[in-house]
Motif scaffolding. Structure first.
Motif, PDB file in Angstrom:
ATOM      1  N   TYR A 189       0.810  -1.216   0.000  1.00  0.00           N
ATOM      2  CA  TYR A 189       0.000   0.000   0.000  1.00  0.00           C
ATOM      3  C   TYR A 189       0.847   1.271   0.000  1.00  0.00           C
ATOM      4  O   TYR A 189       0.433   2.274  -0.576  1.00  0.00           O
ATOM      5  CB  TYR A 189      -0.926  -0.004   1.222  1.00  0.00           C
ATOM      6  N   PHE A 190       2.008   1.226   0.653  1.00  0.00           N
ATOM      7  CA  PHE A 190       2.886   2.398   0.713  1.00  0.00           C
ATOM      8  C   PHE A 190       4.266   2.037   0.177  1.00  0.00           C
ATOM      9  O   PHE A 190       4.730   0.896   0.332  1.00  0.00           O
ATOM     10  CB  PHE A 190       2.996   2.916   2.153  1.00  0.00           C
ATOM     11  N   ASN A 191       4.899   3.009  -0.449  1.00  0.00           N
ATOM     12  CA  ASN A 191       6.215   2.807  -1.056  1.00  0.00           C
ATOM     13  C   ASN A 191       7.190   2.218  -0.034  1.00  0.00           C
ATOM     14  O   ASN A 191       7.413   2.788   1.041  1.00  0.00           O
ATOM     15  CB  ASN A 191       6.742   4.138  -1.593  1.00  0.00           C
ATOM     16  N   GLU A 192       7.762   1.059  -0.355  1.00  0.00           N
ATOM     17  CA  GLU A 192       8.585   0.334   0.606  1.00  0.00           C
ATOM     18  C   GLU A 192       9.826   1.124   1.007  1.00  0.00           C
ATOM     19  O   GLU A 192      10.157   1.220   2.201  1.00  0.00           O
ATOM     20  CB  GLU A 192       8.993  -1.027   0.036  1.00  0.00           C
ATOM     21  N   LYS A 212       6.118  12.165   4.674  1.00  0.00           N
ATOM     22  CA  LYS A 212       5.287  12.047   3.480  1.00  0.00           C
ATOM     23  C   LYS A 212       5.744  10.824   2.698  1.00  0.00           C
ATOM     24  O   LYS A 212       6.927  10.678   2.396  1.00  0.00           O
ATOM     25  CB  LYS A 212       5.392  13.302   2.618  1.00  0.00           C
ATOM     26  N   VAL A 213       4.786   9.963   2.390  1.00  0.00           N
ATOM     27  CA  VAL A 213       5.088   8.693   1.715  1.00  0.00           C
ATOM     28  C   VAL A 213       4.119   8.506   0.559  1.00  0.00           C
ATOM     29  O   VAL A 213       2.914   8.719   0.703  1.00  0.00           O
ATOM     30  CB  VAL A 213       4.968   7.500   2.701  1.00  0.00           C
ATOM     31  N   ARG A 214       4.676   8.137  -0.588  1.00  0.00           N
ATOM     32  CA  ARG A 214       3.815   7.835  -1.727  1.00  0.00           C
ATOM     33  C   ARG A 214       3.163   6.463  -1.548  1.00  0.00           C
ATOM     34  O   ARG A 214       3.682   5.606  -0.832  1.00  0.00           O
ATOM     35  CB  ARG A 214       4.624   7.848  -3.024  1.00  0.00           C
ATOM     36  N   CYS A 215       2.048   6.262  -2.217  1.00  0.00           N
ATOM     37  CA  CYS A 215       1.436   4.944  -2.194  1.00  0.00           C
ATOM     38  C   CYS A 215       2.237   4.005  -3.093  1.00  0.00           C
ATOM     39  O   CYS A 215       3.112   4.440  -3.856  1.00  0.00           O
ATOM     40  CB  CYS A 215      -0.029   5.007  -2.645  1.00  0.00           C
ATOM     41  N   ASN A 219       0.802   7.084  -7.406  1.00  0.00           N
ATOM     42  CA  ASN A 219      -0.088   8.145  -7.887  1.00  0.00           C
ATOM     43  C   ASN A 219      -0.688   8.990  -6.763  1.00  0.00           C
ATOM     44  O   ASN A 219      -1.365   9.980  -7.019  1.00  0.00           O
ATOM     45  CB  ASN A 219      -1.215   7.552  -8.730  1.00  0.00           C
ATOM     46  N   LEU A 220      -0.466   8.587  -5.499  1.00  0.00           N
ATOM     47  CA  LEU A 220      -0.982   9.335  -4.348  1.00  0.00           C
ATOM     48  C   LEU A 220       0.129   9.513  -3.326  1.00  0.00           C
ATOM     49  O   LEU A 220       1.025   8.667  -3.216  1.00  0.00           O
ATOM     50  CB  LEU A 220      -2.155   8.590  -3.692  1.00  0.00           C
ATOM     51  N   THR A 221       0.047  10.623  -2.575  1.00  0.00           N
ATOM     52  CA  THR A 221       1.005  10.865  -1.498  1.00  0.00           C
ATOM     53  C   THR A 221       0.238  11.115  -0.210  1.00  0.00           C
ATOM     54  O   THR A 221      -0.737  11.878  -0.193  1.00  0.00           O
ATOM     55  CB  THR A 221       1.907  12.071  -1.814  1.00  0.00           C
ATOM     56  N   PHE A 222       0.679  10.461   0.864  1.00  0.00           N
ATOM     57  CA  PHE A 222       0.021  10.588   2.157  1.00  0.00           C
ATOM     58  C   PHE A 222       1.010  11.137   3.180  1.00  0.00           C
ATOM     59  O   PHE A 222       2.202  10.815   3.139  1.00  0.00           O
ATOM     60  CB  PHE A 222      -0.490   9.232   2.660  1.00  0.00           C
ATOM     61  N   GLU A 223       0.500  11.941   4.083  1.00  0.00           N
ATOM     62  CA  GLU A 223       1.302  12.365   5.228  1.00  0.00           C
ATOM     63  C   GLU A 223       0.984  11.410   6.382  1.00  0.00           C
ATOM     64  O   GLU A 223      -0.132  11.405   6.898  1.00  0.00           O
ATOM     65  CB  GLU A 223       0.984  13.809   5.627  1.00  0.00           C
ATOM     66  N   LEU A 224       1.987  10.617   6.749  1.00  0.00           N
ATOM     67  CA  LEU A 224       1.793   9.586   7.761  1.00  0.00           C
ATOM     68  C   LEU A 224       2.451   9.993   9.074  1.00  0.00           C
ATOM     69  O   LEU A 224       3.548  10.562   9.076  1.00  0.00           O
ATOM     70  CB  LEU A 224       2.399   8.254   7.302  1.00  0.00           C
ATOM     71  N   ARG A 225       1.760   9.693  10.145  1.00  0.00           N
ATOM     72  CA  ARG A 225       2.373   9.844  11.470  1.00  0.00           C
ATOM     73  C   ARG A 225       2.640   8.445  12.000  1.00  0.00           C
ATOM     74  O   ARG A 225       1.725   7.654  12.204  1.00  0.00           O
ATOM     75  CB  ARG A 225       1.449  10.619  12.411  1.00  0.00           C
ATOM     76  N   VAL A 239      -3.304   8.463   9.794  1.00  0.00           N
ATOM     77  CA  VAL A 239      -3.519   9.343   8.642  1.00  0.00           C
ATOM     78  C   VAL A 239      -4.726  10.214   8.950  1.00  0.00           C
ATOM     79  O   VAL A 239      -5.810   9.715   9.251  1.00  0.00           O
ATOM     80  CB  VAL A 239      -3.787   8.542   7.353  1.00  0.00           C
ATOM     81  N   GLU A 240      -4.552  11.519   8.883  1.00  0.00           N
ATOM     82  CA  GLU A 240      -5.658  12.431   9.177  1.00  0.00           C
ATOM     83  C   GLU A 240      -6.698  12.366   8.061  1.00  0.00           C
ATOM     84  O   GLU A 240      -6.364  12.265   6.878  1.00  0.00           O
ATOM     85  CB  GLU A 240      -5.151  13.861   9.332  1.00  0.00           C
TER      86      GLU A 240
END
Length: 471
Positions: A189-192, A212-215, A219-225, A239-240
């Motif tokens: 699901y997230f870039n290894e 910040k991690v790409r999927c 094609n998507l970028t998420f800000e992960l805590r 993820v907010e």
């Protein structure tokens, strides 16, 4: 009726007395006939004739005795043993067939009495467990509601980077990449590379990191805590909702299995315990029964992790076959042309199913038929179907013996599974029923000594002819 009341030992004595009498009579008759043949011809030919005749007669008696034992002793014992294992390892109240065991004396009634007493004790224990379970389920539901109210998606990841919990909001986040799955690698699901680098930032002194991690698809970028839970139990991903595009109407159950954090060594599948594997149980509905000509109209699938059906992790897809569905097929599965008019085509559905079964053992009832459709589309789509496969037809033969019926209905009856009529002959309904049968057979297989995947596969190969007969 008097014979049925005789003591079992007396019956066996009378059986062998009858065998001795029959053999003596055969030898006497053979000698008598041989004597007259010797008078007419010569003594050597007469005695040879008597010996051959008595030999064939004794073989016929032995074959008859074997058939009697096989039908009235061996098969009933096998059925009783299978029913006892079902009772011991499932909650099914399977009754013993007293008529089939009528020649085993008091064995069947004695087993019924013993299991009846055990059932009473089990019922009392189950009542207590049911009360505790109800309380736990209520608390779980409350927790799920509370988590849904918090505008944050939560995923717990094991030290081996496998998903061991996700809430309804996280299901929406993961679903933007592909189907959320318990025990799946988080790197699906997230870039290894990026996520591993973020995990490196977590240490004894720094237990939280925002990155910040790409999927995985890029094609998507998420800000992960990221929050480290402990040295042994993995980490949490938050993820907010605002930046994860979580649907406020979405209501999905809390999915978890904390056992996944334990004993996660990388073992070859052949040596792994059968009950520890991840399965995807599926079924299809089609336009007909010829895989190289007909087409899929529905795929249904459920996931089984550590011997449990995972609520909320399922696929139920109508498929547009690009042709009219024959009325004869519609009468079986109830799917009409109008129902699939706006559905995706077979290529899109097969690709989605391929994602769903990643890293899992595929299970089906008469798997060669369903897999033939997937292999045909796999060739044109470049998909490899190299997954391990289990067939519940063969598992049924291992558990209950090759001489029994192994239709899905017969298997469910033996396992005490009630099949609602409206669920039969729908892809998801049959997949769910097959999954229930699988979950009930897994502990029975282990109790028979077939504990690893390779041991189970070895046993199923002995019954491979059943699938040839079906197909």
């Amino acid at each position: 009726m008097m014979l049925l009341r005789l003591n079992l030992r007396l019956r066996i004595f009378l059986l062998f007395a009858g065998v001795a009498t029959a053999c003596t009579g055969i030898v006497a008759a053979s000698l008598y006939l041989g004597y007259f043949r010797a008078v007419e011809a010569d003594k050597g030919a007469g005695f040879l004739f008597a010996g051959v005749l008595s030999g064939f007669g004794i073989l016929a008696v032995a074959a008859g005795v074997w058939l009697l034992f096989d039908e009235n002793v061996a098969k009933p014992i096998e059925r009783i043993a299978a029913a006892l294992r079902v009772r011991a390892h499932t909650d099914a109240d399977v009754s013993l067939d007293a008529h089939q065991a009528r020649y085993l004396g008091d064995l069947s009634p004695a087993i019924e009495a013993a299991t009846g007493q055990l059932s009473k004790v089990s019922a009392e224990v189950e009542d207590v467990l049911a009360m505790k379970t109800a309380n736990l389920m209520a608390e779980r539901s409350l927790l799920a509601v509370l988590l849904t109210e918090i505008p944050v998606a939560i995923v717990l990841v094991s030290p081996a980077h496998r998903i061991m919990l996700y809430d309804g909001q996280a299901a929406d986040v993961l679903g933007q990449v592909h189907v959320p799955r318990l025990n799946a690698s988080i790197f699906e699901y997230f870039n290894e590379t990026e996520l591993r680098a973020a995990c490196q930032e977590l240490s004894e002194k720094r237990t939280e990191a925002i990155v910040k991690v790409r999927c995985a698809r890029g094609n998507l970028t998420f800000e992960l805590r990221l929050k480290r839970l402990s040295k042994a139990s993995g980490y949490m991903i938050l993820v907010e909702a605002a930046q994860a595009r979580i649907s406020p109407e979405a209501a999905r159950p809390l999915i978890y299995d904390f056992d996944l954090s334990e004993n996660e060594g990388e073992y070859e599948i052949e040596t792994r315990p059968i009950e520890d594997l991840t399965f995807v149980v599926f079924d299809t509905e089609t336009t007909g029964l010829t895989p190289h000509k007909d087409e899929l109209v529905q795929i249904g699938a459920v996931r089984v992790v550590k011997g449990k059906i995972i609520e909320g992790e399922q696929l139920d897809m109508y498929i547009n076959p690009g042709r009219s569905i024959p009325p004869a097929s519609t009468r079986v599965h109830g799917i009409t042309d109008d129902m699939v008019a706006d559905a995706p085509d077979a290529a899109a559905a097969v690709c989605r199913f391929h994602e769903f079964v990643r890293d899992a053992v595929i299970v089906a009832h008469n798997a060669p038929f369903d897999m033939a459709f997937l292999h045909r589309h796999g060739k044109s789509l470049g998909l490899d179907w190299d997954h391990p496969i289990l067939d519940t037809v063969l598992l049924s033969a291992v558990v209950f013996g090759g001489g029994e019926k192994h239709t899905l209905d017969a298997l469910c009856e033996r396992l005490g599974i009630t099949v609602p009529e409206e669920r039969r002959h729908t892809a998801l309904g049959d997949a769910q029923v097959t999954a229930e049968a699988l979950c009930r057979m897994l502990p029975i297989l282990s109790s028979r000594g077939y504990r690893t995947f390779s041991e189970v596969i070895e046993q199923t190969r002995r019954h491979g002819r059943l699938l040839k007969d079906l197909n």
